[in-house]
Design an enzyme around this catalytic site. Structure first.
Site, PDB file in Angstrom:
ATOM      1  N   GLU A 183       7.943 -11.998   6.986  1.00 48.61           N
ATOM      2  CA  GLU A 183       8.914 -12.115   5.892  1.00 48.61           C
ATOM      3  C   GLU A 183      10.290 -11.700   6.384  1.00 48.61           C
ATOM      4  O   GLU A 183      11.287 -12.380   6.118  1.00 48.61           O
ATOM      5  CB  GLU A 183       8.537 -11.192   4.721  1.00 48.61           C
ATOM      6  CG  GLU A 183       7.449 -11.663   3.835  1.00 48.61           C
ATOM      7  CD  GLU A 183       7.163 -10.677   2.703  1.00 48.61           C
ATOM      8  OE1 GLU A 183       6.147 -10.890   2.029  1.00 48.61           O
ATOM      9  OE2 GLU A 183       7.928  -9.714   2.486  1.00 48.61           O
ATOM     10  N   GLY A 238      -4.040 -19.242  -6.619  1.00 45.28           N
ATOM     11  CA  GLY A 238      -4.708 -20.385  -6.031  1.00 45.28           C
ATOM     12  C   GLY A 238      -3.853 -21.164  -5.042  1.00 45.28           C
ATOM     13  O   GLY A 238      -4.322 -22.117  -4.453  1.00 45.28           O
ATOM     14  N   GLU A 292       0.816  -1.209   0.000  1.00 48.55           N
ATOM     15  CA  GLU A 292       0.000   0.000   0.000  1.00 48.55           C
ATOM     16  C   GLU A 292       0.851   1.261   0.000  1.00 48.55           C
ATOM     17  O   GLU A 292       0.396   2.311  -0.411  1.00 48.55           O
ATOM     18  CB  GLU A 292      -0.980   0.000   1.163  1.00 48.55           C
ATOM     19  CG  GLU A 292      -0.336   0.197   2.513  1.00 48.55           C
ATOM     20  CD  GLU A 292      -1.335   0.113   3.661  1.00 48.55           C
ATOM     21  OE1 GLU A 292      -1.203   0.908   4.593  1.00 48.55           O
ATOM     22  OE2 GLU A 292      -2.220  -0.758   3.616  1.00 48.55           O
ATOM     23  N   THR A 317       4.271   1.466  -1.328  1.00 50.47           N
ATOM     24  CA  THR A 317       5.318   1.627  -2.338  1.00 50.47           C
ATOM     25  C   THR A 317       5.087   0.895  -3.650  1.00 50.47           C
ATOM     26  O   THR A 317       5.837   1.096  -4.594  1.00 50.47           O
ATOM     27  CB  THR A 317       6.673   1.158  -1.779  1.00 50.47           C
ATOM     28  OG1 THR A 317       6.640  -0.253  -1.574  1.00 50.47           O
ATOM     29  CG2 THR A 317       7.028   1.879  -0.488  1.00 50.47           C
TER      30      THR A 317
END
Length: 174
Positions: free
Chosen positions: A98, A64, A33, A35
């Site tokens: 992450e 999926g 949202e 960059t």
């Protein structure tokens, strides 16, 4: 660009046995949202134009499939991680998870981690002050049952911010 020369050096200096281990040259970690439609898109395009095989979640994940296992596999299979630390990066548990994996791969696989401070003060990121302090305050309230995870995320953010990176506030035209 000095950054591209650094990446070229990393690409050319690895042995063939090491090369087979890497699926990607670069893994991009960023808060979409903030960059995605500006800086990160430009960075991604520059890397691709330079022939650097780059993972960006919206281009590489098969539709999926579960995101988490694919992302973790992509992080682990990348030679370099570039983390675009923007104002809302720490508000995303996904981004922080992450980053935890990226720090783990840095330690265990010798991955290179390059932080980019996008419109944030590296000191605020490092010490979790300012907006980053507020964000972790909210994490501590919302995830009371997961305080150990919150602390691991906090430590990963500090460790990334302690690395030499690119402070775009101090670069002409970002």
């Amino acid at each position: 660009m000095a950054f591209e020369r650094s990446l070229d050096h990393c690409s050319s200096s690895s042995s063939s046995s090491t090369q087979s281990r890497w699926s990607y040259d670069v893994f991009l970690s960023f808060r979409g949202e903030n960059t995605r439609k500006n800086f990160t898109d430009h960075l991604y395009e520059a890397l691709v134009q330079a022939g650097i095989h780059t993972f960006r979640d919206d281009d590489e994940l098969p539709r999926g499939r579960e995101i988490s296992p694919e992302l973790l596999k992509s992080i682990q299979g990348s030679r370099i991680s570039i983390v675009v630390l923007s104002r809302n990066y720490a508000s995303s548990r996904w981004c922080l998870d992450e980053l935890v994996k990226i720090i783990e791969c840095k330690k265990t696989l010798g991955q290179l981690l390059v932080p980019i401070f996008y419109d944030v003060d590296p000191s605020d990121v490092r010490h979790q002050t300012g907006y980053f302090g507020e964000t972790f305050g909210r994490h501590e309230k919302h995830y009371v049952d997961e305080m150990e995870k919150v602390e691991v995320r906090r430590a990963a953010l500090s460790e990334a911010a302690n690395l030499s990176g690119w402070d775009l506030q101090n670069v002409a035209n970002g």
